[in-house]
Design a protein around this motif. Structure first.
Motif, PDB file in Angstrom:
ATOM      1  N   ARG A   1       0.835  -1.211   0.000  1.00 47.79           N
ATOM      2  CA  ARG A   1       0.000   0.000   0.000  1.00 47.79           C
ATOM      3  C   ARG A   1       0.872   1.264   0.000  1.00 47.79           C
ATOM      4  N   TYR A   2       2.022   1.187   0.677  1.00 41.92           N
ATOM      5  CA  TYR A   2       2.946   2.325   0.698  1.00 41.92           C
ATOM      6  C   TYR A   2       3.435   2.638  -0.713  1.00 41.92           C
ATOM      7  N   VAL A   3       3.861   1.608  -1.441  1.00 42.72           N
ATOM      8  CA  VAL A   3       4.358   1.811  -2.805  1.00 42.72           C
ATOM      9  C   VAL A   3       3.229   2.267  -3.727  1.00 42.72           C
ATOM     10  N   ALA A   4       2.029   1.668  -3.566  1.00 37.72           N
ATOM     11  CA  ALA A   4       0.896   1.994  -4.442  1.00 37.72           C
ATOM     12  C   ALA A   4       0.477   3.452  -4.326  1.00 37.72           C
TER      13      ALA A   4
ATOM     14  N   LYS B   1       4.089   7.275   6.765  1.00 38.48           N
ATOM     15  CA  LYS B   1       4.329   7.915   5.468  1.00 38.48           C
ATOM     16  C   LYS B   1       3.038   8.007   4.666  1.00 38.48           C
ATOM     17  N   LEU B   2       2.231   6.942   4.713  1.00 36.69           N
ATOM     18  CA  LEU B   2       0.955   6.928   3.994  1.00 36.69           C
ATOM     19  C   LEU B   2       0.035   8.041   4.480  1.00 36.69           C
ATOM     20  N   ILE B   3      -0.083   8.167   5.787  1.00 36.90           N
ATOM     21  CA  ILE B   3      -0.958   9.190   6.369  1.00 36.90           C
ATOM     22  C   ILE B   3      -0.461  10.579   6.015  1.00 36.90           C
ATOM     23  N   SER B   4       0.869  10.746   6.043  1.00 41.78           N
ATOM     24  CA  SER B   4       1.458  12.039   5.696  1.00 41.78           C
ATOM     25  C   SER B   4       1.136  12.430   4.255  1.00 41.78           C
ATOM     26  N   VAL B   5       1.231  11.460   3.344  1.00 42.11           N
ATOM     27  CA  VAL B   5       0.963  11.722   1.929  1.00 42.11           C
ATOM     28  C   VAL B   5      -0.528  11.959   1.697  1.00 42.11           C
ATOM     29  N   CYS B   6      -1.369  11.189   2.369  1.00 42.53           N
ATOM     30  CA  CYS B   6      -2.814  11.262   2.136  1.00 42.53           C
ATOM     31  C   CYS B   6      -3.433  12.574   2.628  1.00 42.53           C
ATOM     32  N   THR B   7      -2.801  13.214   3.589  1.00 41.16           N
ATOM     33  CA  THR B   7      -3.330  14.492   4.075  1.00 41.16           C
ATOM     34  C   THR B   7      -3.158  15.607   3.053  1.00 41.16           C
TER      35      THR B   7
END
Length: 308
Positions: free
Chosen positions: A122-125, A218-224
């Motif tokens: 999910r991180y890479v996607a 990292k995912l949460i940081s990008v999604c915000t």
């Protein structure tokens, strides 16, 4: 692996269910129903993912592996537990006890590694979408799935080999199933090597846990920062996050009970807490994914229409 018993222990006694036969029959019925639900929900997802080519993607392959592992791990507990409820026998052979330990705890480790692999996928996607297919190739997925099984098998083989060499001064395990730490505590001799290796393996798996946590940070940081990423996160990551939290909490309960369990806790509650990781993740993981992931839900409905 040859099991050379140095202590003369031929059987282990497990925690006794001090219930009336009426309660036993009720418990058997509920446990049997639970096991059937676990089998059905996981098999439905496995068959759906296998038959639908559109689901032959890394995320769904990891999910399929999660379901296969659930069937493997629960097979190490439920059939024997159902037999014990009706027979009233709470003893298990020396070899059978170690086999149960191997199956249950290699399944736990396999699930943990699979969830870690899903977090990385999910991180890479989401964070590196343009590089996704080059990083998460079919060869990489194959290697990750193999690693999810072989490393737990290696870990448990070493753990059991170290336990078998111990001379035991007792044979009672205060649980409804066999557990390696409970056997180590029965040792008449020093268990320094067992403790060191156990600590090493714990550190390794904590490392995988940290990797999973970093992936989600990292995912949460990008999604915000992006509405598109937030939608993708809600659709594909939330089910996995639920499964990860669910599994972690139940596993911590079991670990805390094994290491620091106290007689002040009522026995029924102790037994229930000790079984959480064999009840909640195998049943609710396929339900959570089946209901939340849009593609899974569509394919399930499609399969149902075909049957009709």
């Amino acid at each position: 692996m040859k099991m050379e018993n140095l202590s003369g222990v031929k059987v282990f006694s497990l925690s006794v269910l001090n219930e009336t036969w009426q309660i036993r029959y009720l418990l058997f019925s509920l446990t049997f129903l639970l096991y059937i639900l676990i089998l059905l929900t996981n098999l439905i997802l496995i068959v759906t993912i296998t038959l639908e080519k559109a689901l032959h993607e890394p995320m769904y392959i990891f999910l399929c592996n999660l379901c296969i592992n659930a069937l493997y791990g629960t097979a190490g507990f439920y059939p024997r537990f159902l037999y014990e409820i009706l027979s009233g026998s709470h003893v298990i052979s020396y070899q059978g006890c170690y086999l149960q330990i191997f199956v249950i705890y290699s399944s736990v480790m396999c699930e943990f590694l699979t969830l870690t692999g899903m977090a990385y996928d999910r991180y890479v996607a989401i964070c590196k979408p343009l590089m996704y297919h080059s990083i998460i190739s079919s060869q990489i997925i194959c290697k990750l799935i193999i690693f999810c099984w072989t490393f737990p098998f290696f870990t448990m083989s070493v753990t059991i080999a170290l336990s078998i060499r111990l001379t035991l001064c007792g044979s009672h395990i205060d649980k409804l199933y066999c557990e390696n730490w409970s056997i180590v505590k029965l040792s008449c001799e020093a268990t320094v090597v067992n403790n060191i290796m156990g600590f090493v393996f714990i550190i390794i798996y904590v490392g995988f846990g940290i990797l999973t946590m970093l992936s989600y940070m990292k995912l949460i940081s990008v999604c915000t920062k992006s509405r598109e990423h937030r939608i993708k996160f809600m659709q594909t990551c939330v089910p996995h996050l639920f499964a990860l939290i669910n599994f972690t909490v139940t596993l911590v309960f079991d670990t805390m009970y094994s290491r620091f369990g106290t007689s002040y806790i009522p026995k029924r509650l102790r037994n229930l807490l000790a079984l959480q990781f064999l009840i909640i993740p195998p049943l609710f993981n396929p339900i959570i994914y089946g209901l939340k992931l849009t593609e899974i839900r569509k394919r399930l409905l499609k399969q149902c229409h075909r049957v009709k």
